[in-house]
Design an enzyme around this catalytic site. Structure first.
Site, PDB file in Angstrom:
ATOM      1  N   ASP A  64       6.489  89.877  91.482  1.00  0.00           N
ATOM      2  CA  ASP A  64       6.366  90.778  90.321  1.00  0.00           C
ATOM      3  C   ASP A  64       5.792  90.059  89.102  1.00  0.00           C
ATOM      4  O   ASP A  64       5.706  90.645  88.022  1.00  0.00           O
ATOM      5  CB  ASP A  64       7.727  91.396  89.978  1.00  0.00           C
ATOM      6  CG  ASP A  64       8.766  90.348  89.605  1.00  0.00           C
ATOM      7  OD1 ASP A  64       8.430  89.134  89.637  1.00  0.00           O
ATOM      8  OD2 ASP A  64       9.904  90.716  89.270  1.00  0.00           O
ATOM      9  N   GLN A  95      -2.033  82.724  62.685  1.00  0.00           N
ATOM     10  CA  GLN A  95      -1.284  83.784  61.980  1.00  0.00           C
ATOM     11  C   GLN A  95      -0.147  83.079  61.241  1.00  0.00           C
ATOM     12  O   GLN A  95       1.023  83.156  61.619  1.00  0.00           O
ATOM     13  CB  GLN A  95      -0.749  84.819  62.977  1.00  0.00           C
ATOM     14  CG  GLN A  95      -0.063  86.006  62.319  1.00  0.00           C
ATOM     15  CD  GLN A  95      -1.013  86.955  61.600  1.00  0.00           C
ATOM     16  OE1 GLN A  95      -2.017  87.368  62.159  1.00  0.00           O
ATOM     17  NE2 GLN A  95      -0.706  87.296  60.359  1.00  0.00           N
ATOM     18  N   HIS A 117      -4.204  74.477  63.059  1.00  0.00           N
ATOM     19  CA  HIS A 117      -5.082  75.180  62.132  1.00  0.00           C
ATOM     20  C   HIS A 117      -4.601  75.068  60.687  1.00  0.00           C
ATOM     21  O   HIS A 117      -5.403  74.880  59.777  1.00  0.00           O
ATOM     22  CB  HIS A 117      -5.201  76.642  62.554  1.00  0.00           C
ATOM     23  CG  HIS A 117      -6.084  77.404  61.630  1.00  0.00           C
ATOM     24  ND1 HIS A 117      -7.428  77.141  61.534  1.00  0.00           N
ATOM     25  CD2 HIS A 117      -5.808  78.365  60.730  1.00  0.00           C
ATOM     26  CE1 HIS A 117      -7.945  77.932  60.619  1.00  0.00           C
ATOM     27  NE2 HIS A 117      -6.989  78.682  60.114  1.00  0.00           N
ATOM     28  N   LYS A 166     -17.219  79.367  54.512  1.00  0.00           N
ATOM     29  CA  LYS A 166     -17.184  80.496  55.447  1.00  0.00           C
ATOM     30  C   LYS A 166     -16.157  81.505  54.982  1.00  0.00           C
ATOM     31  O   LYS A 166     -15.125  81.126  54.424  1.00  0.00           O
ATOM     32  CB  LYS A 166     -16.796  79.938  56.825  1.00  0.00           C
ATOM     33  CG  LYS A 166     -16.663  80.954  57.930  1.00  0.00           C
ATOM     34  CD  LYS A 166     -16.154  80.296  59.208  1.00  0.00           C
ATOM     35  CE  LYS A 166     -14.651  80.438  59.356  1.00  0.00           C
ATOM     36  NZ  LYS A 166     -14.138  79.925  60.628  1.00  0.00           N
ATOM     37  N   ARG A 224     -13.995  85.096  56.300  1.00  0.00           N
ATOM     38  CA  ARG A 224     -13.689  85.985  57.426  1.00  0.00           C
ATOM     39  C   ARG A 224     -13.098  87.280  56.892  1.00  0.00           C
ATOM     40  O   ARG A 224     -12.211  87.257  56.041  1.00  0.00           O
ATOM     41  CB  ARG A 224     -12.690  85.305  58.361  1.00  0.00           C
ATOM     42  CG  ARG A 224     -12.407  86.073  59.639  1.00  0.00           C
ATOM     43  CD  ARG A 224     -11.260  85.450  60.404  1.00  0.00           C
ATOM     44  NE  ARG A 224     -11.595  84.139  60.935  1.00  0.00           N
ATOM     45  CZ  ARG A 224     -12.122  83.928  62.141  1.00  0.00           C
ATOM     46  NH1 ARG A 224     -12.357  84.952  62.927  1.00  0.00           N
ATOM     47  NH2 ARG A 224     -12.386  82.706  62.559  1.00  0.00           N
TER      48      ARG A 224
HETATM   49  C1  R5P Z   1     -10.923  78.836  61.616  1.00  0.00           C
HETATM   50  O1  R5P Z   1     -11.261  78.851  60.471  1.00  0.00           O
HETATM   51  C2  R5P Z   1     -11.049  77.698  62.561  1.00  0.00           C
HETATM   52  O2  R5P Z   1     -11.124  76.464  61.933  1.00  0.00           O
HETATM   53  C3  R5P Z   1     -12.215  77.878  63.503  1.00  0.00           C
HETATM   54  O3  R5P Z   1     -13.417  77.634  62.817  1.00  0.00           O
HETATM   55  C4  R5P Z   1     -12.222  79.274  64.082  1.00  0.00           C
HETATM   56  O4  R5P Z   1     -10.954  79.611  64.534  1.00  0.00           O
HETATM   57  C5  R5P Z   1     -13.234  79.405  65.178  1.00  0.00           C
HETATM   58  O5  R5P Z   1     -13.194  80.705  65.659  1.00  0.00           O
HETATM   59  P1  R5P Z   1     -14.465  81.413  66.249  1.00  0.00           P
HETATM   60  O6  R5P Z   1     -15.011  80.538  67.358  1.00  0.00           O
HETATM   61  O7  R5P Z   1     -13.942  82.720  66.762  1.00  0.00           O
HETATM   62  O8  R5P Z   1     -15.454  81.600  65.157  1.00  0.00           O
END
Ligand code: R5P
Length: 296
Positions: free
Chosen positions: A38, A98, A131, A195, A197
């Protein structure tokens, strides 16, 4: 190092467990694992656990939830069988991205993982290129971050690169620490991109800037490649700026979906990862890091 320690390689990190035992000159404990029809997990220590100091090696790459439950079973059994101490080596500590409640109502999943590991009975934790260091600060047990940036840099140092520049694809604190470290090992310069997000769509935007990379080789150093978009964005910009060859050295190569194709299409020469996530591109080991940490 604690001389009586025994190393246990979990199901996700069997080979790494062997390498860690070898690097530390410690015995590797035999175990038995299986999945019931299972899907439920079975775990058994085949050596004596009572009174032992255990070093459990289990990286939490995908499928994270399965690997986490396996780890919890190993810790629970060790505690139940009266191990003297339980030290965890979890190179990839899943859910560390997270690390805050970014949007109202979110679960701070990194804190859930902390609470599970501590709750079930771990005594200490070592991880690699986490991270966000804030995740470890919440731990009540000793929790340490190691970095593979130096090992990755040593790999690239062998390649005879042309006037290399080490690049962080974002300007987060840990990313900058990693490139500084790698640049020092390679006796090279370092720089970074900025960068952003989008918290809702996950969309990534990397901002180009002036960098004197014309005719030079560049090594992108990062903690994770998941979708590959961060690395691909950075590589595309570097190529536009005239970089000769672009390489990527990344600790946790999760490489989901078409990440590798995306990165190659952006002009990256070679992607190299560590055995935190086993795979064909994991050419660098994180075993020496824990050996050095426990046996300085
Ligand atoms: C986030 O800021 C981390 O340092 C990585 O750059 C990130 O997690 C990479 O994720 P992805 O390959 O999805 O862009």
């Amino acid at each position: 190092m604690r001389y009586g320690m025994k190393v246990v390689g979990g199901p996700s990190s069997q080979e790494l467990g062997r390498r860690v035992a070898e690097a530390l000159g410690l015995p590797l404990m035999e175990t038995s694992t299986k999945r019931f029809p299972d899907g439920e997990f079975y775990f058994r220590y085949l050596g004596g656990v009572s009174g032992e100091d255990l070093l459990i090696v289990q990286s939490l790459y995908p499928p994270q939830d399965e690997h986490l439950l396996e780890l919890l079973a190993m810790i629970h059994a060790a505690r139940d069988l009266a191990a003297d101490s339980i030290t965890l080596y979890i190179p990839y500590l899943a859910y560390s991205r997270q690390d805050e409640r970014y949007l109202a109502g979110e679960c701070v999943t990194s804190d859930l993982v902390r609470s599970l590991l501590e709750g079930v009975g771990a005594d200490a934790l070592y991880t690699v290129d986490i991270h966000s260091i804030g995740v470890l600060k919440r731990y009540r047990i000793p929790a340490y971050n190691l970095t593979a940036a130096g090992e990755l840099a040593r790999y690239f140092a062998e390649k005879g690169l042309r006037d290399p520049l080490i690049l962080a694809p974002d300007d987060e604190e840990m990313a900058l620490e990693r490139v500084r470290h790698a640049a020092e090992v390679m006796d090279a310069e370092y720089d970074y991109f900025r960068k952003e997000r989008d918290r809702h769509t996950g969309e990534i935007k990397t901002y180009a800037k002036e960098l004197s990379v014309g005719g030079r080789d560049v090594v992108i150093i990062d903690d994770i490649i998941s979708t590959g978009r961060t690395t691909a964005n950075a590589a595309r910009i570097l190529k536009e700026l005239g970089a000769a060859r672009v390489y990527a050295g990344v600790t946790h190569l999760l490489l989901r979906g078409d990440a590798l194709q995306l990165i190659e299409a952006a002009g990256v020469e070679e992607v190299v990862g560590t055995d935190s996530v086993p795979g064909g591109l994991s050419r660098v080991s994180v075993a020496p890091l824990i050996a050095e940490a426990l046996n300085p």
